[in-house]
Design a protein around this motif. Structure first.
Motif, mmCIF file in Angstrom:
data_model
loop_
_atom_site.group_PDB
_atom_site.id
_atom_site.type_symbol
_atom_site.label_atom_id
_atom_site.label_comp_id
_atom_site.label_asym_id
_atom_site.label_seq_id
_atom_site.Cartn_x
_atom_site.Cartn_y
_atom_site.Cartn_z
ATOM 1 N N ILE A 51 97.417 139.160 73.401
ATOM 2 C CA ILE A 51 97.560 138.027 74.299
ATOM 3 C C ILE A 51 97.549 138.580 75.717
ATOM 4 O O ILE A 51 98.346 139.438 76.083
ATOM 5 C CB ILE A 51 98.820 137.203 74.000
ATOM 6 C CG1 ILE A 51 98.915 135.995 74.944
ATOM 7 C CG2 ILE A 51 100.096 138.039 74.024
ATOM 8 C CD1 ILE A 51 99.941 134.949 74.480
ATOM 9 N N SER A 52 96.604 138.105 76.485
ATOM 10 C CA SER A 52 96.393 138.648 77.817
ATOM 11 C C SER A 52 97.425 138.120 78.806
ATOM 12 O O SER A 52 97.832 136.957 78.742
ATOM 13 C CB SER A 52 94.991 138.277 78.302
ATOM 14 O OG SER A 52 94.817 138.627 79.660
ATOM 15 N N ALA A 53 97.834 138.980 79.718
ATOM 16 C CA ALA A 53 98.721 138.559 80.790
ATOM 17 C C ALA A 53 97.943 137.896 81.918
ATOM 18 O O ALA A 53 98.513 137.180 82.736
ATOM 19 C CB ALA A 53 99.490 139.763 81.337
ATOM 20 N N ILE A 54 96.650 138.145 81.964
ATOM 21 C CA ILE A 54 95.847 137.671 83.084
ATOM 22 C C ILE A 54 95.688 136.153 83.027
ATOM 23 O O ILE A 54 95.902 135.448 84.011
ATOM 24 C CB ILE A 54 94.486 138.373 83.101
ATOM 25 C CG1 ILE A 54 94.687 139.866 83.345
ATOM 26 C CG2 ILE A 54 93.580 137.757 84.160
ATOM 27 C CD1 ILE A 54 93.418 140.679 83.289
ATOM 28 N N ASP A 55 95.320 135.653 81.863
ATOM 29 C CA ASP A 55 95.098 134.211 81.769
ATOM 30 C C ASP A 55 95.655 133.612 80.481
ATOM 31 O O ASP A 55 95.378 132.452 80.179
ATOM 32 C CB ASP A 55 93.607 133.885 81.891
ATOM 33 C CG ASP A 55 92.783 134.571 80.816
ATOM 34 O OD1 ASP A 55 91.543 134.432 80.852
ATOM 35 O OD2 ASP A 55 93.358 135.245 79.942
ATOM 36 N N GLY A 56 96.407 134.424 79.725
ATOM 37 C CA GLY A 56 96.986 133.911 78.495
ATOM 38 C C GLY A 56 96.017 133.819 77.349
ATOM 39 O O GLY A 56 96.367 133.299 76.278
ATOM 40 N N SER A 57 94.802 134.325 77.526
ATOM 41 C CA SER A 57 93.832 134.289 76.439
ATOM 42 C C SER A 57 94.328 135.109 75.261
ATOM 43 O O SER A 57 95.023 136.110 75.425
ATOM 44 C CB SER A 57 92.492 134.845 76.912
ATOM 45 O OG SER A 57 91.963 134.067 77.957
ATOM 46 N N ILE A 58 93.946 134.675 74.101
ATOM 47 C CA ILE A 58 94.350 135.344 72.864
ATOM 48 C C ILE A 58 93.098 135.725 72.088
ATOM 49 O O ILE A 58 92.134 134.951 72.029
ATOM 50 C CB ILE A 58 95.248 134.437 72.005
ATOM 51 C CG1 ILE A 58 96.487 134.030 72.799
ATOM 52 C CG2 ILE A 58 95.655 135.155 70.721
ATOM 53 C CD1 ILE A 58 97.341 132.995 72.098
#
Length: 125
Positions: A51-58
């Motif tokens: 889960i990315s911190a940049i945009d919440g993408s998973i």
């Protein structure tokens, strides 16, 4: 220095569900992309999801799609891996990992520089 600690592993029945947590120390959790990897005995460590911190993408590995859900709670500095309907082939040590500036395409272990010690998950048939 951020430290990660996994919890929630153990013995689970096939077809059941499990949730593994990853608690992070430090005050920069929201800046960290959180990844989950696993390593079965005698096999290489493999990517499960992140889960990315940049945009919440998973992003999920193909083996995890439809069975796993990764979430994070930045207020608790904790990431979660929920697995439904595990099977004996899911037996492995599950690790959480973290890195800054990682995008959702960051699926290799080398891209993560902070690791927990892992938690064993065993699935009974």
């Amino acid at each position: 220095q951020v430290q990660l600690r996994e919890s929630g592993g153990g013995l689970v029945q096939a077809g059941g569900s499990l949730r593994v947590s990853c608690a992070a120390s430090g005050r920069t959790f929201s800046d960290l992309t959180m990844g989950w990897f696993r390593q079965a005995l005698g096999k290489e460590r493999e990517f499960v999801g992140l889960i990315s911190a940049i945009d919440g993408s998973i992003r999920y590995a193909d083996s995890a799609k439809g069975r796993c859900t990764i979430t994070r709670d930045n207020t608790r500095n904790t990431a979660y891996l929920q697995m439904n309907s595990p099977n004996p082939e899911d037996r492995a040590v599950y690790y959480c990992a973290a890195g800054r500036g990682l995008v959702v395409q960051s699926t290799t272990s080398e891209q993560f520089d902070i690791w927990g010690r892992g938690t064993q998950v065993t699935v009974s048939s």
